[in-house]
Design an enzyme around this catalytic site. Structure first.
Site, PDB file in Angstrom:
ATOM      1  N   THR A 133       1.533  -1.291  -0.013  1.00 23.30           N
ATOM      2  CA  THR A 133      -0.116   0.271  -0.183  1.00 23.30           C
ATOM      3  C   THR A 133       0.773   1.103  -0.160  1.00 23.30           C
ATOM      4  OG1 THR A 133      -1.718   1.549   1.323  1.00 23.30           O
ATOM      5  CG2 THR A 133      -0.266  -0.224   2.331  1.00 23.30           C
ATOM      6  N   ASP A 134       0.299   2.657   0.072  1.00 22.12           N
ATOM      7  CA  ASP A 134       1.015   3.637  -0.349  1.00 22.12           C
ATOM      8  C   ASP A 134       1.320   4.142   1.048  1.00 22.12           C
ATOM      9  OD1 ASP A 134      -1.496   4.349  -0.279  1.00 22.12           O
ATOM     10  OD2 ASP A 134      -1.638   5.828  -0.818  1.00 22.12           O
ATOM     11  N   GLU A 135       0.283   3.193   2.183  1.00 21.05           N
ATOM     12  CA  GLU A 135       0.184   3.838   3.195  1.00 21.05           C
ATOM     13  C   GLU A 135       1.773   4.041   4.304  1.00 21.05           C
ATOM     14  OE1 GLU A 135      -3.228   3.334   5.940  1.00 21.05           O
ATOM     15  OE2 GLU A 135      -4.885   3.146   3.667  1.00 21.05           O
ATOM     16  N   TYR A 160      -1.044  -0.981  11.457  1.00 20.49           N
ATOM     17  CA  TYR A 160      -1.883  -1.298   9.743  1.00 20.49           C
ATOM     18  C   TYR A 160      -0.540  -0.793   8.740  1.00 20.49           C
ATOM     19  CZ  TYR A 160      -3.197  -1.694   5.260  1.00 20.49           C
ATOM     20  OH  TYR A 160      -3.400  -2.075   3.394  1.00 20.49           O
ATOM     21  N   LYS A 164       2.284  -3.175   7.040  1.00 24.69           N
ATOM     22  CA  LYS A 164       2.461  -3.447   5.293  1.00 24.69           C
ATOM     23  C   LYS A 164       3.835  -3.825   5.493  1.00 24.69           C
ATOM     24  CE  LYS A 164      -0.261  -4.847   2.779  1.00 24.69           C
ATOM     25  NZ  LYS A 164      -0.464  -6.062   2.196  1.00 24.69           N
ATOM     26  N   ASN A 189      -6.063   4.020  -2.296  1.00 18.32           N
ATOM     27  CA  ASN A 189      -6.891   3.634  -1.674  1.00 18.32           C
ATOM     28  C   ASN A 189      -7.732   3.124  -2.820  1.00 18.32           C
ATOM     29  OD1 ASN A 189      -6.240   5.095   0.959  1.00 18.32           O
ATOM     30  ND2 ASN A 189      -8.421   5.821   0.909  1.00 18.32           N
ATOM     31  N   LEU A 200     -14.381   3.045   3.984  1.00 16.68           N
ATOM     32  CA  LEU A 200     -15.482   5.002   4.078  1.00 16.68           C
ATOM     33  C   LEU A 200     -16.863   4.892   2.873  1.00 16.68           C
ATOM     34  CD1 LEU A 200     -15.192   7.519   5.225  1.00 16.68           C
ATOM     35  CD2 LEU A 200     -13.318   8.519   2.627  1.00 16.68           C
ATOM     36  N   PRO A 215     -20.447   8.978   9.540  1.00 15.74           N
ATOM     37  CA  PRO A 215     -19.510  10.280  10.325  1.00 15.74           C
ATOM     38  C   PRO A 215     -18.239  10.674   9.736  1.00 15.74           C
ATOM     39  CG  PRO A 215     -19.726   7.619  11.648  1.00 15.74           C
ATOM     40  CD  PRO A 215     -20.957   7.814   9.836  1.00 15.74           C
ATOM     41  N   TYR A 217     -14.154  11.537   9.934  1.00 15.22           N
ATOM     42  CA  TYR A 217     -13.263  12.020  11.089  1.00 15.22           C
ATOM     43  C   TYR A 217     -12.721  13.288  10.915  1.00 15.22           C
ATOM     44  CZ  TYR A 217     -12.167   7.138  12.156  1.00 15.22           C
ATOM     45  OH  TYR A 217     -12.375   5.850  13.404  1.00 15.22           O
ATOM     46  N   ASN A 259     -11.267  13.748   2.179  1.00 17.39           N
ATOM     47  CA  ASN A 259     -12.618  12.513   2.461  1.00 17.39           C
ATOM     48  C   ASN A 259     -14.486  13.086   2.385  1.00 17.39           C
ATOM     49  OD1 ASN A 259     -10.973  10.597   3.113  1.00 17.39           O
ATOM     50  ND2 ASN A 259     -10.616  10.785   4.981  1.00 17.39           N
TER      51      ASN A 259
HETATM   52  N1  LIG Z   1      -8.085  -1.141   0.095  1.00 18.12           N
HETATM   53  C1  LIG Z   1      -7.148  -0.869  -0.100  1.00 18.12           C
HETATM   54  O1  LIG Z   1      -7.828   0.239  -0.699  1.00 18.12           O
HETATM   55  C2  LIG Z   1      -5.415  -1.160  -0.437  1.00 18.12           C
HETATM   56  C3  LIG Z   1      -4.733  -0.330  -1.331  1.00 18.12           C
HETATM   57  C4  LIG Z   1      -3.429  -1.053  -1.185  1.00 18.12           C
HETATM   58  C5  LIG Z   1      -3.063  -2.403  -0.918  1.00 18.12           C
HETATM   59  N2  LIG Z   1      -3.946  -2.775   0.155  1.00 18.12           N
HETATM   60  C6  LIG Z   1      -4.033  -4.032   0.217  1.00 18.12           C
HETATM   61  O2  LIG Z   1      -3.974  -5.055  -1.040  1.00 18.12           O
HETATM   62  C7  LIG Z   1      -5.000  -6.234   0.230  1.00 18.12           C
HETATM   63  C8  LIG Z   1      -5.619  -6.568   0.230  1.00 18.12           C
HETATM   64  O3  LIG Z   1      -6.620  -5.555   0.433  1.00 18.12           O
HETATM   65  P1  LIG Z   1      -8.724  -5.705   0.522  1.00 18.12           P
HETATM   66  O4  LIG Z   1      -9.137  -3.732   0.784  1.00 18.12           O
HETATM   67  O5  LIG Z   1      -9.231  -6.516  -0.366  1.00 18.12           O
HETATM   68  O6  LIG Z   1      -8.653  -6.220   1.900  1.00 18.12           O
HETATM   69  P2  LIG Z   1      -9.953  -7.284   2.445  1.00 18.12           P
HETATM   70  O7  LIG Z   1      -9.620  -7.070   3.821  1.00 18.12           O
HETATM   71  O8  LIG Z   1     -11.184  -6.970   2.507  1.00 18.12           O
HETATM   72  O9  LIG Z   1      -9.058  -8.741   2.150  1.00 18.12           O
HETATM   73  C9  LIG Z   1      -7.991  -9.161   3.113  1.00 18.12           C
HETATM   74  C10 LIG Z   1      -8.885 -10.643   2.518  1.00 18.12           C
HETATM   75  O10 LIG Z   1      -7.113 -11.574   3.380  1.00 18.12           O
HETATM   76  C11 LIG Z   1      -7.805 -13.021   4.760  1.00 18.12           C
HETATM   77  N3  LIG Z   1      -6.912 -12.873   4.745  1.00 18.12           N
HETATM   78  C12 LIG Z   1      -6.530 -11.924   6.020  1.00 18.12           C
HETATM   79  N4  LIG Z   1      -4.992 -13.277   6.616  1.00 18.12           N
HETATM   80  C13 LIG Z   1      -5.149 -14.156   5.976  1.00 18.12           C
HETATM   81  C14 LIG Z   1      -4.401 -15.204   6.197  1.00 18.12           C
HETATM   82  N5  LIG Z   1      -3.118 -15.461   6.866  1.00 18.12           N
HETATM   83  N6  LIG Z   1      -4.410 -16.184   4.857  1.00 18.12           N
HETATM   84  C15 LIG Z   1      -5.847 -16.166   4.380  1.00 18.12           C
HETATM   85  N7  LIG Z   1      -6.968 -15.466   4.096  1.00 18.12           N
HETATM   86  C16 LIG Z   1      -6.228 -13.985   4.764  1.00 18.12           C
HETATM   87  C17 LIG Z   1      -9.670 -12.487   4.681  1.00 18.12           C
HETATM   88  O11 LIG Z   1      -9.827 -13.287   5.060  1.00 18.12           O
HETATM   89  C18 LIG Z   1      -9.962 -11.596   3.423  1.00 18.12           C
HETATM   90  O12 LIG Z   1     -10.833 -12.258   2.437  1.00 18.12           O
HETATM   91  C19 LIG Z   1      -4.426  -6.316   1.093  1.00 18.12           C
HETATM   92  O13 LIG Z   1      -2.763  -7.099   1.251  1.00 18.12           O
HETATM   93  C20 LIG Z   1      -4.398  -4.291   1.430  1.00 18.12           C
HETATM   94  O14 LIG Z   1      -3.340  -4.443   2.364  1.00 18.12           O
HETATM   95  C21 LIG Z   1      -5.526  -2.518  -0.411  1.00 18.12           C
END
Ligand SMILES: NC(=O)c1ccc[n+]([C@@H]2O[C@H](COP(=O)([O-])OP(=O)(O)OC[C@H]3O[C@@H](n4cnc5c(N)ncnc54)[C@H](O)[C@@H]3O)[C@@H](O)[C@H]2O)c1
Length: 331
Positions: A133-135, A160, A164, A189, A200, A215, A217, A259
């Site tokens: 992530t960019d975070e 978090y 990462k 995001n 969000l 809500p 923030y 936001n």
């Molecule tokens: N959502 C965003 O905006 C965003 C942006 C950049 C990167 N990411 C990254 O993308 C990835 C997916 O994000 P998301 O928003 O789809 O998350 P999400 O929470 O919707 O999905 C995560 C999934 O991983 C599964 N999981 C968690 N731990 C596990 C484990 N130990 N073994 C097997 N499965 C497991 C969960 O059951 C869930 O289905 C993450 O790594 C996140 O850091 C997300």
């Protein structure tokens, strides 16, 4: 011309938001050639999506990376792993860090170690893609207001993003020590279909429909770089096909917006789609800011554009309208 590689693919976290969209992207667009695609998902609360495909080429395993990844990599001769699995909600990470370190760092390391040992034993030319992530870069002001690129130092500001970042550090150590073939992607995001309503955009839509307060923030001035999830999926595919092993690739949506602004945009789309008599924007309520809340994220994706020919194709207004309609239809 080199013929396109055919993979045995393991997607972790494929029942969560981005992993599920990625699976759909592969299946609907023939984006990768494969013998088999295995989805390993622990079924945590955010695993709200299912793939309904009647083919021997898609397999679903319900379980954790630490328990099942070894047998899956071994039995299916997996040679491409795309690791989406993680715990992802910043607020939850602030309430308790254990799940974040345990899933995002420890289990991710077990996954890598299993891949490394099996690939070595079987002489498999593998590729490990870590979805980050960019975070991890913190807030724009932590970086002298220079948009994040692949050389930006990590400056994670919450548990978090720290988890990462730690996962990336573990992966870098594998690349250096074992020549472990991997690529990291850092994306901004995401928004789109199938996201848990703790996040969000689905939360705003849900609260509009239930006439509950929305809500926000602080004063809502935190700015986020929003990308439509399919553009992220396309970026991951292009990194797999054209990326250089050892590199990071950043993906952003070309649209940074506060936001509060995005909330108002969504409210007005819901107004239009539901022929609302009064604006849903009146449901907005400002609440105490999140601890350590990052102010602004902004991604510079020049390398992805030059090396991969990638750029985000979906304009925010168009993508948001599609997204809101999807959630309304679901309701
Ligand atoms: N959502 C965003 O905006 C965003 C942006 C950049 C990167 N990411 C990254 O993308 C990835 C997916 O994000 P998301 O928003 O789809 O998350 P999400 O929470 O919707 O999905 C995560 C999934 O991983 C599964 N999981 C968690 N731990 C596990 C484990 N130990 N073994 C097997 N499965 C497991 C969960 O059951 C869930 O289905 C993450 O790594 C996140 O850091 C997300």
């Amino acid at each position: 011309m080199e013929s396109e590689r055919i993979y045995n693919i393991l997607v972790t976290g494929g029942s969560g938001f981005i992993g599920w969209n990625f699976l759909n992207y592969i299946f609907n667009n023939n984006a990768l050639k494969y013998n088999v695609v295995v989805n390993l998902d622990a079924g945590d609360y955010s695993a709200i999506n299912r793939i309904n495909l009647n083919t021997e080429k898609y397999k679903f395993y319900s379980g954790r990376m630490k328990d099942l990844s070894e047998s899956i990599i071994e039995n299916y001769n997996i040679d491409l792993i795309i690791n989406f699995a993680a715990h992802t909600h910043v607020d939850n990470s602030i309430k308790g860090v254990y799940d974040f370190v345990s899933n995002n760092v420890l289990e991710m390391s077990v996954l890598m170690e299993n891949a490394r040992l099996i690939w070595k034993k079987k002489n498999i030319k593998g590729l490990f893609v870590q979805i980050s992530t960019d975070e991890v870069f913190g807030s724009l002001e932590d970086q002298g207001f220079i948009p994040f690129n692949e050389y930006t130092l990590h400056h994670p500001n919450n548990p978090y993003s720290a988890s990462k970042s730690a996962a990336e550090v573990m992966l870098r150590s594998f690349m250096h020590t074992y020549n472990f073939p991997s690529i990291i992607t850092n994306c901004s995001n995401n928004y789109g279909f199938g996201q848990h309503n703790e996040k969000l955009i689905p939360k705003i839509i849900e609260n509009c429909l239930n006439k509950k307060t929305i809500p926000i923030y602080g004063d809502g001035s935190q700015c986020r770089d929003w990308i439509y999830v399919d553009d992220h999926c396309e970026g991951i595919i292009s990194a797999i096909k054209k990326g250089k092993i050892g590199n990071s690739y950043l993906f952003g949506g070309d649209k940074t917006i506060s936001n509060l602004e995005i909330t108002k945009k969504i409210c007005s789309i819901v107004d239009k789609e539901t022929n609302a008599l009064s604006p849903h924007e009146s449901l907005i309520e400002f609440v105490t800011d999140r601890l350590g809340h990052d102010k602004t994220y902004l991604v510079d994706y020049t390398r992805s554009f030059i090396d991969l020919g990638w750029f985000p194709k979906t304009k925010l207004d168009f993508g948001l309208e599609k997204t809101v309609k999807w959630y309304l239809n679901k309701e």
